[in-house]
Design a protein around this motif. Structure first.
Motif, PDB file in Angstrom:
ATOM      1  N   PHE A   1       0.516 -13.835  -2.874  1.00  0.00           N
ATOM      2  CA  PHE A   1       0.051 -12.925  -3.920  1.00  0.00           C
ATOM      3  C   PHE A   1      -0.639 -11.699  -3.309  1.00  0.00           C
ATOM      4  O   PHE A   1      -0.379 -10.559  -3.730  1.00  0.00           O
ATOM      5  CB  PHE A   1      -0.916 -13.661  -4.855  1.00  0.00           C
ATOM      6  CG  PHE A   1      -1.537 -12.794  -5.908  1.00  0.00           C
ATOM      7  CD1 PHE A   1      -0.825 -12.450  -7.047  1.00  0.00           C
ATOM      8  CD2 PHE A   1      -2.839 -12.319  -5.769  1.00  0.00           C
ATOM      9  CE1 PHE A   1      -1.392 -11.641  -8.028  1.00  0.00           C
ATOM     10  CE2 PHE A   1      -3.404 -11.519  -6.741  1.00  0.00           C
ATOM     11  CZ  PHE A   1      -2.692 -11.176  -7.877  1.00  0.00           C
ATOM     12  N   ASP A   2      -1.500 -11.922  -2.311  1.00  0.00           N
ATOM     13  CA  ASP A   2      -2.202 -10.806  -1.671  1.00  0.00           C
ATOM     14  C   ASP A   2      -1.221  -9.852  -1.002  1.00  0.00           C
ATOM     15  O   ASP A   2      -1.358  -8.618  -1.118  1.00  0.00           O
ATOM     16  CB  ASP A   2      -3.199 -11.341  -0.633  1.00  0.00           C
ATOM     17  CG  ASP A   2      -4.375 -12.060  -1.267  1.00  0.00           C
ATOM     18  OD1 ASP A   2      -4.656 -11.811  -2.461  1.00  0.00           O
ATOM     19  OD2 ASP A   2      -5.016 -12.874  -0.582  1.00  0.00           O
ATOM     20  N   GLU A   3      -0.237 -10.397  -0.305  1.00  0.00           N
ATOM     21  CA  GLU A   3       0.783  -9.547   0.323  1.00  0.00           C
ATOM     22  C   GLU A   3       1.576  -8.783  -0.729  1.00  0.00           C
ATOM     23  O   GLU A   3       1.893  -7.599  -0.565  1.00  0.00           O
ATOM     24  CB  GLU A   3       1.726 -10.411   1.168  1.00  0.00           C
ATOM     25  CG  GLU A   3       2.850  -9.631   1.832  1.00  0.00           C
ATOM     26  CD  GLU A   3       3.852 -10.518   2.550  1.00  0.00           C
ATOM     27  OE1 GLU A   3       4.870  -9.974   3.037  1.00  0.00           O
ATOM     28  OE2 GLU A   3       3.634 -11.749   2.615  1.00  0.00           O
ATOM     29  N   TRP A   4       1.869  -9.462  -1.825  1.00  0.00           N
ATOM     30  CA  TRP A   4       2.690  -8.902  -2.901  1.00  0.00           C
ATOM     31  C   TRP A   4       2.039  -7.682  -3.541  1.00  0.00           C
ATOM     32  O   TRP A   4       2.663  -6.630  -3.682  1.00  0.00           O
ATOM     33  CB  TRP A   4       2.914 -10.017  -3.923  1.00  0.00           C
ATOM     34  CG  TRP A   4       3.806  -9.724  -5.066  1.00  0.00           C
ATOM     35  CD1 TRP A   4       5.107  -9.332  -5.009  1.00  0.00           C
ATOM     36  CD2 TRP A   4       3.472  -9.849  -6.452  1.00  0.00           C
ATOM     37  NE1 TRP A   4       5.615  -9.210  -6.274  1.00  0.00           N
ATOM     38  CE2 TRP A   4       4.644  -9.515  -7.170  1.00  0.00           C
ATOM     39  CE3 TRP A   4       2.331 -10.223  -7.134  1.00  0.00           C
ATOM     40  CZ2 TRP A   4       4.670  -9.534  -8.568  1.00  0.00           C
ATOM     41  CZ3 TRP A   4       2.364 -10.248  -8.513  1.00  0.00           C
ATOM     42  CH2 TRP A   4       3.518  -9.906  -9.217  1.00  0.00           C
ATOM     43  N   ILE A   5       0.769  -7.802  -3.926  1.00  0.00           N
ATOM     44  CA  ILE A   5       0.112  -6.697  -4.641  1.00  0.00           C
ATOM     45  C   ILE A   5      -0.385  -5.602  -3.710  1.00  0.00           C
ATOM     46  O   ILE A   5      -0.785  -4.527  -4.183  1.00  0.00           O
ATOM     47  CB  ILE A   5      -1.067  -7.194  -5.515  1.00  0.00           C
ATOM     48  CG1 ILE A   5      -2.162  -7.820  -4.655  1.00  0.00           C
ATOM     49  CG2 ILE A   5      -0.573  -8.146  -6.581  1.00  0.00           C
ATOM     50  CD1 ILE A   5      -3.434  -8.123  -5.427  1.00  0.00           C
ATOM     51  N   ASN A   6      -0.361  -5.826  -2.407  1.00  0.00           N
ATOM     52  CA  ASN A   6      -0.840  -4.821  -1.457  1.00  0.00           C
ATOM     53  C   ASN A   6       0.286  -4.028  -0.813  1.00  0.00           C
ATOM     54  O   ASN A   6       0.052  -3.313   0.182  1.00  0.00           O
ATOM     55  CB  ASN A   6      -1.709  -5.491  -0.385  1.00  0.00           C
ATOM     56  CG  ASN A   6      -3.099  -5.823  -0.925  1.00  0.00           C
ATOM     57  OD1 ASN A   6      -3.827  -4.945  -1.383  1.00  0.00           O
ATOM     58  ND2 ASN A   6      -3.450  -7.098  -0.896  1.00  0.00           N
ATOM     59  N   GLN A   7       1.490  -4.104  -1.375  1.00  0.00           N
ATOM     60  CA  GLN A   7       2.568  -3.225  -0.930  1.00  0.00           C
ATOM     61  C   GLN A   7       2.223  -1.783  -1.316  1.00  0.00           C
ATOM     62  O   GLN A   7       1.537  -1.533  -2.305  1.00  0.00           O
ATOM     63  CB  GLN A   7       3.887  -3.647  -1.583  1.00  0.00           C
ATOM     64  CG  GLN A   7       4.332  -5.052  -1.203  1.00  0.00           C
ATOM     65  CD  GLN A   7       5.638  -5.423  -1.878  1.00  0.00           C
ATOM     66  OE1 GLN A   7       6.721  -5.079  -1.402  1.00  0.00           O
ATOM     67  NE2 GLN A   7       5.551  -6.136  -3.000  1.00  0.00           N
ATOM     68  N   ASP A   8       2.721  -0.845  -0.544  1.00  0.00           N
ATOM     69  CA  ASP A   8       2.383   0.564  -0.757  1.00  0.00           C
ATOM     70  C   ASP A   8       3.399   1.213  -1.705  1.00  0.00           C
ATOM     71  O   ASP A   8       4.217   2.054  -1.319  1.00  0.00           O
ATOM     72  CB  ASP A   8       2.354   1.301   0.586  1.00  0.00           C
ATOM     73  CG  ASP A   8       1.867   2.749   0.440  1.00  0.00           C
ATOM     74  OD1 ASP A   8       1.221   3.056  -0.588  1.00  0.00           O
ATOM     75  OD2 ASP A   8       2.147   3.556   1.349  1.00  0.00           O
ATOM     76  N   THR A   9       3.344   0.796  -2.975  1.00  0.00           N
ATOM     77  CA  THR A   9       4.225   1.349  -3.993  1.00  0.00           C
ATOM     78  C   THR A   9       3.436   1.516  -5.290  1.00  0.00           C
ATOM     79  O   THR A   9       2.387   0.887  -5.480  1.00  0.00           O
ATOM     80  CB  THR A   9       5.420   0.420  -4.286  1.00  0.00           C
ATOM     81  OG1 THR A   9       4.928  -0.801  -4.852  1.00  0.00           O
ATOM     82  CG2 THR A   9       6.213   0.109  -3.026  1.00  0.00           C
ATOM     83  N   ALA A  10       3.974   2.334  -6.182  1.00  0.00           N
ATOM     84  CA  ALA A  10       3.317   2.553  -7.477  1.00  0.00           C
ATOM     85  C   ALA A  10       3.249   1.261  -8.278  1.00  0.00           C
ATOM     86  O   ALA A  10       2.233   0.965  -8.924  1.00  0.00           O
ATOM     87  CB  ALA A  10       4.067   3.626  -8.266  1.00  0.00           C
ATOM     88  N   ALA A  11       4.328   0.474  -8.246  1.00  0.00           N
ATOM     89  CA  ALA A  11       4.347  -0.766  -9.019  1.00  0.00           C
ATOM     90  C   ALA A  11       3.320  -1.765  -8.498  1.00  0.00           C
ATOM     91  O   ALA A  11       2.652  -2.448  -9.275  1.00  0.00           O
ATOM     92  CB  ALA A  11       5.746  -1.382  -8.979  1.00  0.00           C
ATOM     93  N   ALA A  12       3.183  -1.852  -7.183  1.00  0.00           N
ATOM     94  CA  ALA A  12       2.206  -2.776  -6.601  1.00  0.00           C
ATOM     95  C   ALA A  12       0.781  -2.353  -6.937  1.00  0.00           C
ATOM     96  O   ALA A  12      -0.075  -3.193  -7.237  1.00  0.00           O
ATOM     97  CB  ALA A  12       2.400  -2.867  -5.088  1.00  0.00           C
TER      98      ALA A  12
END
Length: 326
Positions: free
Chosen positions: A209-220
């Motif tokens: 979850f932490d890796e998922w939401i910390n991507q460098d994109t607008a959606a993340a």
């Protein structure tokens, strides 16, 4: 690979947003429309939530339709606090802004469902992520509606009598048991169900979850914001899921969406008749599996049991790699 046509019916809370983003991120998937229903929030908030998701993902050309504001019987049991009072974590200050009201289509969600499916007979997969009220109304207005579908994917119900909204009932079915009953009795198209227990048994780690939401994109960044104040996404909060299945991150609605996108994500299922219980103080809204054919129903559904967690986690990770340019 041929293009998949999806019609998404949602009560857009945070997990619905995750599922919708998953569909938007797959190039070979075409979302014909998104129909909205009460559930995680009022239907007005749900419409706004869908529009926020489409805006972040730069897919505002997809039409959004307002549908049922309450169940077939009784009044809606609102507000729900699981994902905040607005369904998206109560982090936005422009709730009820005209910006989020004016793009909603004037055509009712149920009418749009019937029209879009009739225009693409045999080609459309419906992915139902909330209470099934819109679908029940659709079959009442057009009894031939189910047979025009390619298939139906549902996140809802349970297969072991374990509940999250009530002792024995899953949220989406408990919010409108009569509609769940109608859909599972009268939709004779191929039907695939991701139950609450199935989703919880295939949870992901909080490190994922932490890796998922910390991507460098607008959606993340959007997902990080809407989960930031929500107790359901705090690893320190003990929920009914944690008590029964242990700790972890579950994107409930995304399992049904992943199956609709790529059925090979589901590696095992039970084919059987099911029925939704409408009576009782404890069991109302519970989905019962008829494993011994006592109901003598001709129509069977596929209740998901096993998941390719690798494929699923890849689809979910891709959901936040947006916006994706065509």
């Amino acid at each position: 690979m041929s293009e998949k046509l999806l019609l998404i019916d949602t009560d857009c809370g945070i997990d619905d947003a995750q599922a919708i983003m998953m569909a938007l991120a797959v190039p070979r998937v075409k979302v014909l429309g998104i129909t909205c229903c009460f559930g995680n929030a009022s239907v007005e908030d749900v419409c706004q939530n869908v529009l926020r998701v489409l805006s972040v993902c730069e897919k505002t050309q997809i039409p959004v339709f307002r549908g049922a504001a309450g169940p077939l019987v009784g009044t809606p049991d609102l507000p729900i606090s699981h994902f905040g009072t607005d369904g998206l974590g109560d982090v936005f200050e422009d709730r009820d802004s005209e910006r989020w009201k004016t793009p909603i289509q004037t055509e009712h969600a149920v009418n749009s469902m019937i029209r879009l499916v009739s225009e693409n007979t045999g080609q459309v997969s419906v992915v139902a992520l909330g209470p099934l009220t819109n679908l029940a109304l659709a079959v009442r207005l057009d009894p031939s509606f189910p047979q025009k579908l390619k298939n139906l994917f549902i996140m809802g119900g349970n297969m072991e009598g374990k509940g999250n909204r009530t002792v024995c009932g899953e949220f989406n079915f408990v919010m409108d048991p009569e509609s769940a009953y109608i859909v599972l009795e009268e939709f004779l198209c191929p039907t695939y169900i991701a139950s609450w227990e199935f989703t919880c048994r295939h949870k992901l780690s909080w490190d994922y979850f932490d890796e998922w939401i910390n991507q460098d994109t607008a959606a993340a960044r959007f997902m990080k914001k809407i989960t930031s104040k929500c107790w359901a996404y705090s690893r320190d909060t003990v929920t009914s899921k944690d008590v029964v299945f242990g700790p972890g991150f579950v994107s409930y609605d995304s399992y049904a969406m992943a199956a609709a996108i790529d059925i090979s994500v589901v590696t095992g299922s039970m084919e059987c008749a099911v029925r939704v219980e409408l009576q009782g103080a404890v069991c109302r809204g519970m989905m019962a599996l008829d494993l011994c054919d006592k109901l003598k129903k001709q129509h069977h559904v596929f209740v998901m049991k096993e998941c390719d967690i690798g494929k699923f986690s890849q689809l979910l990770m891709g959901a936040l790699r947006q916006p994706c340019k065509a």
